[in-house]
Scaffold this motif. Structure first.
Motif, mmCIF file in Angstrom:
data_model
loop_
_atom_site.group_PDB
_atom_site.id
_atom_site.type_symbol
_atom_site.label_atom_id
_atom_site.label_comp_id
_atom_site.label_asym_id
_atom_site.label_seq_id
_atom_site.Cartn_x
_atom_site.Cartn_y
_atom_site.Cartn_z
ATOM 1 N N LEU A 3 0.826 -1.212 0.000
ATOM 2 C CA LEU A 3 0.000 0.000 0.000
ATOM 3 C C LEU A 3 0.859 1.261 0.000
ATOM 4 C CD1 LEU A 3 -2.829 -1.021 2.479
ATOM 5 C CD2 LEU A 3 -3.044 -0.626 0.028
ATOM 6 N N THR A 4 1.943 1.252 0.751
ATOM 7 C CA THR A 4 2.841 2.408 0.804
ATOM 8 C C THR A 4 3.516 2.641 -0.541
ATOM 9 O OG1 THR A 4 3.231 2.019 3.154
ATOM 10 C CG2 THR A 4 4.828 3.405 2.002
ATOM 11 N N THR A 20 0.969 3.794 -3.173
ATOM 12 C CA THR A 20 0.581 5.182 -2.984
ATOM 13 C C THR A 20 1.690 6.123 -3.447
ATOM 14 O OG1 THR A 20 -0.797 4.570 -1.097
ATOM 15 C CG2 THR A 20 -0.164 6.884 -1.274
#
Length: 66
Positions: A54-55, A58
């Protein structure tokens, strides 16, 4: 959209190719994070795995058009 969105990560272990293909779907990581927080007693994908995905996803996303 493959199975990991609908089934726990560990339930897909017997069908390894489906488990591996689900890693290309960004929705998997969002659903894993939500499922891990809502059902902590169920086995899940490691927390570091979905948080890292997710990091990085993003950070790699293009900026919105204004």
């Amino acid at each position: 959209m493959l199975g990991c969105v609908y089934y726990p990560w560990t339930a897909l272990h017997p069908i390894r190719w489906v488990q591996v293909l689900t890693l290309a779907n960004p929705l998997v990581y969002m659903s894993k994070g939500l499922r891990a927080n809502l059902t902590p007693s169920t086995r899940h994908m490691p927390t570091w795995a979905y948080l890292t995905a997710l990091t990085l996803g993003t950070a790699a996303a293009p900026p919105p058009d204004d």
